[in-house]
Design a protein around this motif. Structure first.
Motif, short mmCIF file in Angstrom:
data_model
loop_
_atom_site.label_atom_id
_atom_site.label_comp_id
_atom_site.label_asym_id
_atom_site.label_seq_id
_atom_site.Cartn_x
_atom_site.Cartn_y
_atom_site.Cartn_z
N PHE A 174 -18.37 -3.14 1.32
CA PHE A 174 -18.19 -4.38 2.08
C PHE A 174 -18.39 -4.08 3.56
N SER A 175 -18.51 -5.14 4.34
CA SER A 175 -18.56 -5.00 5.80
C SER A 175 -17.40 -5.75 6.42
N SER A 176 -16.92 -5.24 7.53
CA SER A 176 -15.81 -5.88 8.25
C SER A 176 -15.89 -5.44 9.70
N GLY A 177 -15.89 -6.41 10.61
CA GLY A 177 -16.00 -6.06 12.03
C GLY A 177 -17.31 -5.35 12.31
N ASN A 178 -17.22 -4.21 12.98
CA ASN A 178 -18.41 -3.45 13.36
C ASN A 178 -18.78 -2.37 12.33
N PHE A 179 -18.13 -2.39 11.16
CA PHE A 179 -18.31 -1.28 10.23
C PHE A 179 -18.74 -1.75 8.84
N VAL A 180 -19.34 -0.80 8.13
CA VAL A 180 -19.63 -0.94 6.70
C VAL A 180 -18.79 0.11 5.98
N TYR A 181 -18.21 -0.30 4.85
CA TYR A 181 -17.30 0.57 4.10
C TYR A 181 -17.77 0.69 2.65
N PHE A 182 -17.55 1.87 2.08
CA PHE A 182 -17.75 2.09 0.65
C PHE A 182 -16.54 2.82 0.09
N LEU A 183 -16.11 2.41 -1.09
CA LEU A 183 -15.01 3.08 -1.78
C LEU A 183 -15.60 3.93 -2.90
N THR A 184 -15.18 5.18 -2.98
CA THR A 184 -15.85 6.16 -3.82
C THR A 184 -14.87 6.96 -4.67
N LEU A 185 -15.44 7.61 -5.68
CA LEU A 185 -14.78 8.68 -6.43
C LEU A 185 -15.61 9.94 -6.27
N CYS A 205 -20.60 2.88 11.17
CA CYS A 205 -20.88 1.79 12.09
C CYS A 205 -22.16 1.08 11.66
N LYS A 206 -22.15 -0.23 11.78
CA LYS A 206 -23.33 -1.02 11.42
C LYS A 206 -24.55 -0.63 12.25
N GLU A 207 -24.32 -0.31 13.52
CA GLU A 207 -25.44 -0.06 14.44
C GLU A 207 -25.76 1.42 14.59
N ASP A 208 -25.19 2.26 13.79
CA ASP A 208 -25.39 3.71 13.90
C ASP A 208 -26.63 4.11 13.11
N THR A 209 -27.76 4.24 13.76
CA THR A 209 -29.01 4.57 13.07
C THR A 209 -29.09 6.04 12.66
N ALA A 210 -28.30 6.89 13.30
CA ALA A 210 -28.33 8.32 12.98
C ALA A 210 -27.20 8.73 12.05
N PHE A 211 -26.31 7.81 11.68
CA PHE A 211 -25.19 8.06 10.78
C PHE A 211 -24.23 9.12 11.33
#
Length: 492
Positions: free
Chosen positions: A248-259, A284-290
């Motif tokens: 999901f996305s929230s605010g300025n970030f994208v999140y993933f829940l993992t195992l 971050c949504k705008e972080d092109t370099a991760f």
């Protein structure tokens, strides 16, 4: 919520589909009636067909259903409006590039196309449907009639995942008003890290047939918008992979829940054993370099029992009633999560499970604390899937606020201490497998699906009835149990 009748469709059908595993049944409850008058409308696919994913157009209430070899468009009362066939076709999972690009020497067999991802691109009025054929290529289908607008497959960036399981890929669209959207893709790599990044951000071009569709947002000789699992990791854990449960996305970030699997040393033991750890990943949504990649372990505990194997999750708002109980604003984001007991049995989870709530702001605060300490030069990167876990943090004089997006140092970064959720309900015999939530009249409601096909409705109200609902003679019996969150039944 808008248009309550079709939202019931979304809630109930999605949960029943997941709770019943590969059952090819969708069920819809019409507008509320008395208990004796309650009835269900059902939709069944082909006999050998399994349902994989479901999305609902929030503007029209139309349902898009990803199945094996087929995409359905259904009305809000589950009538078929359009179908689009996606398979089967001649293929072999060892063909890389796929045989539609170049000749493959592997034997080809008739292969089903399992839908692995289904997303609505609202800006361009299209459906993104990704399958298991040809190393995971995607179709872009017009929402109105499922006409194929594009199917890019010529470049390696077009192959998103070689894994065949329906739950192996998760995507999140980040939309912009005056720019092309981005698609964040997270996938298991099935031992092929040289072919597939585990997380990447891709271009969603306006033209569905554009050559740059699904190209990395940024890519040069040294840096790209992706995270790859180092091949050395597989020498430590041969079957290592990151399994993505929710995004999901929230605010300025994208999140993933993992195992994720990890090797740990039990107390008092000199040998290591493999366990699974649930982790939240943030970018971050705008972080092109991760450079902003951070992951933090999450779990839940109740009465001394640990629930650590993530089964499902859903983002919702707190609502006024639950917000007062938790001490947060009604519009604050909450993560409703389902965990099963223990850490060792990913494929055969125990039936003991728990519904837990996380306040997203508290997770972000923990991440900020970790970033601040690492940029003070304290500790190591502490990321389990890096072969060298003791890479020291580097010191830098800068201010790290709530929206800090990293530098080309101290990344990717792991948080060592687990963030614990708030347990609100446990089930010991019928493992909870799915969850969805929303706010209705200031109350936060959660619907939980179980392994046996039952549906539990949990809400913050003083009413605690139990209803037995039958979905049809060929289906599982479906129980809707109205449980209570955070307070006991009373006359208030």
């Amino acid at each position: 919520m808008k248009a309550m009748p079709w939202n019931w469709t979304c809630l109930l059908s999605h949960l029943l589909m997941v709770g019943m595993g590969s059952s090819t049944l969708l069920t819809r409850q019409p507008a509320p009636l008395s208990q004796k008058q309650r009835s269900f409308v059902t939709f069944r696919g082909e006999p050998a067909e399994g349902f994989n994913h479901l999305v609902v157009d929030e503007r029209t209430g139309h349902i898009y259903l990803g199945a094996v070899n087929r995409i359905y468009k259904l009305s809000s009362d589950l009538k078929v409006l359009v179908t689009h066939e996606t398979g089967p076709d001649e293929d072999n999972p060892k063909c890389y590039p796929p045989r539609i690009v170049q000749t493959c020497n592997e034997p080809l067999t008739t292969t089903n196309n399992v839908n692995k991802m289904l997303l609505i691109d609202y800006k361009e009025n299209r459906l993104i449907a990704c399958g298991s054929l040809y190393q995971g290529i995607c179709k872009l289908l017009r929402l109105e009639d499922l006409f194929k607008l594009g199917e890019p497959y010529h470049k390696k960036e077009h192959y998103l995942s070689g894994v065949n399981e329906s739950g192996s890929v998760f995507g999140v669209i980040v939309s912009y008003s005056n720019l092309d959207d981005k698609l964040f893709i997270a996938t298991a790599v099935d031992g092929k890290p040289e072919y597939f990044p585990t997380i990447s951000s891709r271009k969603l071009t306006k033209n569905s047939e554009a050559d740059g569709m699904f190209a990395y947002v940024f890519h040069d000789e040294f840096v790209a918008s992706m995270i790859k699992i180092p091949s050395d990791t597989f020498t430590i854990i041969p079957d290592f992979d990151i399994y993505y449960v929710y995004g999901f996305s929230s605010g300025n970030f994208v999140y993933f829940l993992t195992l994720q699997p990890e090797m740990v040393s039990p107390p008092g033991s000199t040998t290591k054993e493999q366990v699974y750890t649930s982790k939240l990943v943030r970018l971050c949504k705008e972080d092109t370099a991760f450079n902003s990649y951070v992951e933090v372990p999450i779990g839940c505990e109740r009465s001394g029992v640990e629930y650590r194997l993530l089964q499902a999750a859903y983002l919702s708002k707190a609502g006024a009633v639950l917000g007062r109980t938790l001490g947060v604003h009604p519009d604050d984001d909450l993560l409703f999560t389902v965990f099963s007991k223990g850490q060792k049995r990913k494929m055969k989870s125990l039936d003991e499970s728990a519904l837990c709530i996380f306040i997203l702001k508290q997770i972000n605060d923990r991440i900020k604390e970790r970033l601040q300490s690492c940029y003070r030069g304290e500790g190591t990167l502490d990321l389990a899937w890096l072969k060298v876990k003791d890479i020291p943090c580097s010191s830098a004089l800068l201010t790290i606020d709530d929206n800090f997006c990293g530098l080309d140092m101290n990344a990717p970064l792991g948080v060592s201490d687990m963030v614990r959720g708030i347990p609100v309900f446990t089930e010991d015999r019928d493992r909870m497998t799915s969850v969805i939530a929303y706010v209705y009249k200031n109350h936060s409601l959660a619907f939980v699906g179980t392994k046996s096909g039952k549906l539990k409705k949990m809400l913050g109200t003083s009413l605690c009835p139990t209803l037995e609902l039958q979905t049809g003679p060929r289906c599982h019996r479906t129980t809707v149990t109205l449980e209570l969150l955070f307070s006991s039944c009373s006359s208030n």
